[in-house]
Design a protein around this motif. Structure first.
Motif, PDB file in Angstrom:
ATOM      1  N   ILE A  40       0.836  -1.197   0.000  1.00 31.74           N
ATOM      2  CA  ILE A  40       0.000   0.000   0.000  1.00 31.74           C
ATOM      3  C   ILE A  40       0.873   1.249   0.000  1.00 31.74           C
ATOM      4  O   ILE A  40       1.940   1.285   0.635  1.00 31.74           O
ATOM      5  CB  ILE A  40      -0.986   0.021   1.182  1.00 31.74           C
ATOM      6  CG1 ILE A  40      -2.038   1.131   0.991  1.00 31.74           C
ATOM      7  CG2 ILE A  40      -0.274   0.163   2.512  1.00 31.74           C
ATOM      8  CD1 ILE A  40      -3.199   1.048   1.955  1.00 31.74           C
ATOM      9  N   VAL A  41       0.423   2.274  -0.751  1.00 28.68           N
ATOM     10  CA  VAL A  41       1.162   3.533  -0.832  1.00 28.68           C
ATOM     11  C   VAL A  41       0.221   4.687  -0.517  1.00 28.68           C
ATOM     12  O   VAL A  41      -1.007   4.549  -0.568  1.00 28.68           O
ATOM     13  CB  VAL A  41       1.797   3.742  -2.224  1.00 28.68           C
ATOM     14  CG1 VAL A  41       2.726   2.588  -2.575  1.00 28.68           C
ATOM     15  CG2 VAL A  41       0.711   3.915  -3.297  1.00 28.68           C
ATOM     16  N   SER A  42       0.810   5.816  -0.216  1.00 28.77           N
ATOM     17  CA  SER A  42       0.069   7.054   0.045  1.00 28.77           C
ATOM     18  C   SER A  42       0.235   8.001  -1.130  1.00 28.77           C
ATOM     19  O   SER A  42       1.356   8.334  -1.518  1.00 28.77           O
ATOM     20  CB  SER A  42       0.591   7.709   1.332  1.00 28.77           C
ATOM     21  OG  SER A  42       0.108   9.032   1.468  1.00 28.77           O
ATOM     22  N   GLY A  53      -3.198   3.711  -2.625  1.00 32.13           N
ATOM     23  CA  GLY A  53      -2.887   3.053  -3.887  1.00 32.13           C
ATOM     24  C   GLY A  53      -2.149   1.764  -3.603  1.00 32.13           C
ATOM     25  O   GLY A  53      -1.767   1.495  -2.460  1.00 32.13           O
ATOM     26  N   THR A  54      -1.953   0.974  -4.651  1.00 35.62           N
ATOM     27  CA  THR A  54      -1.275  -0.310  -4.508  1.00 35.62           C
ATOM     28  C   THR A  54      -0.142  -0.404  -5.512  1.00 35.62           C
ATOM     29  O   THR A  54      -0.339  -0.184  -6.712  1.00 35.62           O
ATOM     30  CB  THR A  54      -2.249  -1.472  -4.763  1.00 35.62           C
ATOM     31  OG1 THR A  54      -3.402  -1.320  -3.944  1.00 35.62           O
ATOM     32  CG2 THR A  54      -1.590  -2.810  -4.432  1.00 35.62           C
ATOM     33  N   LEU A  55       1.042  -0.739  -5.036  1.00 33.52           N
ATOM     34  CA  LEU A  55       2.174  -0.972  -5.922  1.00 33.52           C
ATOM     35  C   LEU A  55       1.974  -2.322  -6.606  1.00 33.52           C
ATOM     36  O   LEU A  55       1.915  -3.359  -5.935  1.00 33.52           O
ATOM     37  CB  LEU A  55       3.477  -0.951  -5.130  1.00 33.52           C
ATOM     38  CG  LEU A  55       4.775  -0.828  -5.929  1.00 33.52           C
ATOM     39  CD1 LEU A  55       4.882   0.552  -6.588  1.00 33.52           C
ATOM     40  CD2 LEU A  55       5.988  -1.077  -5.036  1.00 33.52           C
ATOM     41  N   ILE A  56       1.832  -2.333  -7.944  1.00 36.63           N
ATOM     42  CA  ILE A  56       1.605  -3.586  -8.678  1.00 36.63           C
ATOM     43  C   ILE A  56       2.775  -3.917  -9.599  1.00 36.63           C
ATOM     44  O   ILE A  56       2.775  -4.966 -10.266  1.00 36.63           O
ATOM     45  CB  ILE A  56       0.297  -3.533  -9.486  1.00 36.63           C
ATOM     46  CG1 ILE A  56       0.339  -2.392 -10.511  1.00 36.63           C
ATOM     47  CG2 ILE A  56      -0.904  -3.390  -8.559  1.00 36.63           C
ATOM     48  CD1 ILE A  56      -0.771  -2.459 -11.541  1.00 36.63           C
ATOM     49  N   HIS A  57       3.746  -3.027  -9.649  1.00 37.47           N
ATOM     50  CA  HIS A  57       4.941  -3.158 -10.492  1.00 37.47           C
ATOM     51  C   HIS A  57       5.928  -2.179  -9.880  1.00 37.47           C
ATOM     52  O   HIS A  57       5.514  -1.169  -9.299  1.00 37.47           O
ATOM     53  CB  HIS A  57       4.575  -2.783 -11.937  1.00 37.47           C
ATOM     54  CG  HIS A  57       5.728  -2.781 -12.902  1.00 37.47           C
ATOM     55  ND1 HIS A  57       6.623  -1.728 -12.994  1.00 37.47           N
ATOM     56  CD2 HIS A  57       6.110  -3.676 -13.853  1.00 37.47           C
ATOM     57  CE1 HIS A  57       7.508  -1.988 -13.942  1.00 37.47           C
ATOM     58  NE2 HIS A  57       7.229  -3.155 -14.480  1.00 37.47           N
ATOM     59  N   PRO A  58       7.228  -2.432  -9.955  1.00 37.64           N
ATOM     60  CA  PRO A  58       8.168  -1.495  -9.323  1.00 37.64           C
ATOM     61  C   PRO A  58       7.977  -0.035  -9.725  1.00 37.64           C
ATOM     62  O   PRO A  58       8.312   0.864  -8.947  1.00 37.64           O
ATOM     63  CB  PRO A  58       9.532  -2.025  -9.773  1.00 37.64           C
ATOM     64  CG  PRO A  58       9.317  -3.494  -9.945  1.00 37.64           C
ATOM     65  CD  PRO A  58       7.917  -3.621 -10.489  1.00 37.64           C
ATOM     66  N   GLN A  59       7.394   0.213 -10.917  1.00 36.90           N
ATOM     67  CA  GLN A  59       7.234   1.595 -11.355  1.00 36.90           C
ATOM     68  C   GLN A  59       5.774   1.990 -11.597  1.00 36.90           C
ATOM     69  O   GLN A  59       5.501   3.047 -12.162  1.00 36.90           O
ATOM     70  CB  GLN A  59       8.058   1.840 -12.636  1.00 36.90           C
ATOM     71  CG  GLN A  59       8.383   3.306 -12.874  1.00 36.90           C
ATOM     72  CD  GLN A  59       9.427   3.516 -13.951  1.00 36.90           C
ATOM     73  OE1 GLN A  59      10.043   2.570 -14.441  1.00 36.90           O
ATOM     74  NE2 GLN A  59       9.648   4.767 -14.337  1.00 36.90           N
ATOM     75  N   GLU A 127      11.689  -5.491   2.354  1.00 41.89           N
ATOM     76  CA  GLU A 127      10.674  -6.007   3.269  1.00 41.89           C
ATOM     77  C   GLU A 127       9.558  -5.005   3.545  1.00 41.89           C
ATOM     78  O   GLU A 127       8.451  -5.382   3.947  1.00 41.89           O
ATOM     79  CB  GLU A 127      11.320  -6.433   4.592  1.00 41.89           C
ATOM     80  CG  GLU A 127      12.005  -5.306   5.365  1.00 41.89           C
ATOM     81  CD  GLU A 127      12.628  -5.797   6.655  1.00 41.89           C
ATOM     82  OE1 GLU A 127      12.431  -6.983   6.995  1.00 41.89           O
ATOM     83  OE2 GLU A 127      13.322  -4.987   7.324  1.00 41.89           O
ATOM     84  N   ASN A 128       9.803  -3.721   3.313  1.00 43.74           N
ATOM     85  CA  ASN A 128       8.800  -2.684   3.576  1.00 43.74           C
ATOM     86  C   ASN A 128       8.080  -2.190   2.328  1.00 43.74           C
ATOM     87  O   ASN A 128       7.078  -1.476   2.445  1.00 43.74           O
ATOM     88  CB  ASN A 128       9.463  -1.482   4.267  1.00 43.74           C
ATOM     89  CG  ASN A 128      10.057  -1.854   5.610  1.00 43.74           C
ATOM     90  OD1 ASN A 128       9.418  -2.516   6.408  1.00 43.74           O
ATOM     91  ND2 ASN A 128      11.291  -1.419   5.855  1.00 43.74           N
ATOM     92  N   VAL A 129       8.599  -2.532   1.170  1.00 42.90           N
ATOM     93  CA  VAL A 129       8.007  -2.094  -0.099  1.00 42.90           C
ATOM     94  C   VAL A 129       7.937  -3.305  -1.025  1.00 42.90           C
ATOM     95  O   VAL A 129       8.970  -3.825  -1.453  1.00 42.90           O
ATOM     96  CB  VAL A 129       8.829  -0.963  -0.756  1.00 42.90           C
ATOM     97  CG1 VAL A 129       8.223  -0.576  -2.099  1.00 42.90           C
ATOM     98  CG2 VAL A 129       8.904   0.245   0.172  1.00 42.90           C
ATOM     99  N   SER A 198      -9.776   6.758  -0.613  1.00 43.78           N
ATOM    100  CA  SER A 198     -10.068   5.913  -1.776  1.00 43.78           C
ATOM    101  C   SER A 198      -8.792   5.426  -2.444  1.00 43.78           C
ATOM    102  O   SER A 198      -7.708   5.924  -2.183  1.00 43.78           O
ATOM    103  CB  SER A 198     -10.879   6.689  -2.806  1.00 43.78           C
ATOM    104  OG  SER A 198     -12.245   6.562  -2.568  1.00 43.78           O
ATOM    105  N   GLY A 199      -8.957   4.497  -3.341  1.00 39.56           N
ATOM    106  CA  GLY A 199      -7.844   4.023  -4.150  1.00 39.56           C
ATOM    107  C   GLY A 199      -7.054   2.907  -3.504  1.00 39.56           C
ATOM    108  O   GLY A 199      -6.231   2.266  -4.163  1.00 39.56           O
ATOM    109  N   GLY A 200      -7.295   2.656  -2.206  1.00 43.53           N
ATOM    110  CA  GLY A 200      -6.576   1.600  -1.519  1.00 43.53           C
ATOM    111  C   GLY A 200      -7.035   0.214  -1.964  1.00 43.53           C
ATOM    112  O   GLY A 200      -8.077   0.059  -2.597  1.00 43.53           O
TER     113      GLY A 200
END
Length: 270
Positions: A40-42, A53-59, A127-129, A198-200
């Motif tokens: 999860i990201v802010s 938001g959600t990281l689904i790919h490194p970029q 481990e955190n990302v 939203s977006g989470g």
């Protein structure tokens, strides 16, 4: 100069506040174990958290379309590795935004409420990302499936936001839901998503099956389910975006190498 900048930003701030009517918070949840949800990201505007938001790919980050549809990409930043919004730990990675990708988002009907954010550089996975896996295209999610909703935001309609990540166990339901959404309830408790985050992600069986989209009838009303954008409808679109960007970056790199070779310098020389 300052007054000119303020006049420029005020209409944008009004637009953002308008889109936050759809945003979500966690009501009646619990504090997540720090960094236990590393995907999860802010999403932040002028230094303030506005959506998840959600990281689904490194970029690439996946979020709700209404979180970004009225924002200039250059005014948003993305923070990964976050637990406490007020405590910038060494685990934080801050990114600028390169581009937004939307897929026929309909603001009036709240259809296709999903977006991709291309970051200015790849995240360093640790481990955190981490990257969250996607479902298969068209994959169903049966009624009764147990999932986890999460986000930063207010703990109640008249309460301040939670600076630390909150999470909530929810159950997939089908009543009053639309076919392009996944809907959830928190059984036997007054809890759910609401304004502010939203977006989470909605995580079910270890997969990000949905994106936090909108509510009806108020926060944690128990009369209506909470609505999420169904990710499995967009997996082919997501993969096409990732493939196109990767191919474009590969083409640019090859052109740069050819340019160096044509100039007579060895590739990679200083």
């Amino acid at each position: 100069m300052a007054s000119c900048l303020l006049r420029t930003l005020l209409p944008l701030l009004v637009s953002i506040q308008g889109c936050l009517v759809l945003s979500s918070k966690i009501v009646g949840g619990r504090t997540a174990i720090p960094h236990s949800r590393p995907y999860i990201v802010s999403l932040q505007f002028l230094g303030n958290h506005i959506c998840g938001g959600t990281l689904i790919h490194p970029q690439f980050v996946m979020t709700a379309a209404h979180c970004v549809s009225r924002i200039i990409p250059q005014l948003m930043q993305v923070a990964a590795g976050v637990h406490d919004l007020q405590n910038q730990e060494p685990s934080w990675q801050i990114f600028n935004v390169q581009h937004f990708f939307l897929n026929n988002y309909d603001e009036n009907l709240i259809l296709n409420d999903i977006a991709l954010i291309q970051l200015d550089r790849p995240a360093t996975l640790n481990e955190n990302v981490q990257v969250a896996p996607l479902p298969n295209q068209g994959q169903s999610l049966p009624m009764g499936t147990q999932c986890l909703a999460m986000g930063w935001g207010r703990l109640g309609t008249d309460l301040p936001i939670s600076n630390v990540l909150q999470e909530l166990n929810v159950t997939v339901v089908t009543f009053q839901c639309r076919e392009h959404n996944i809907c959830t309830l928190a059984p036997r408790q007054r809890a759910g998503i609401c304004f502010g985050d939203s977006g989470g992600p909605l995580i079910c069986q270890g997969v990000v099956h949905a994106v936090d989209s909108f509510i009806r009838g108020g926060c944690a009303s128990q009369r209506f389910p909470d609505f999420f954008a169904r990710v499995s409808l967009y997996v082919d679109w997501i993969n096409s975006i990732l493939k196109n960007v990767e191919e474009e970056e590969k083409r640019k790199k090859e052109e740069e190498e050819e340019s160096w070779q044509a100039s007579g310098f060895p590739v990679g020389s200083l």
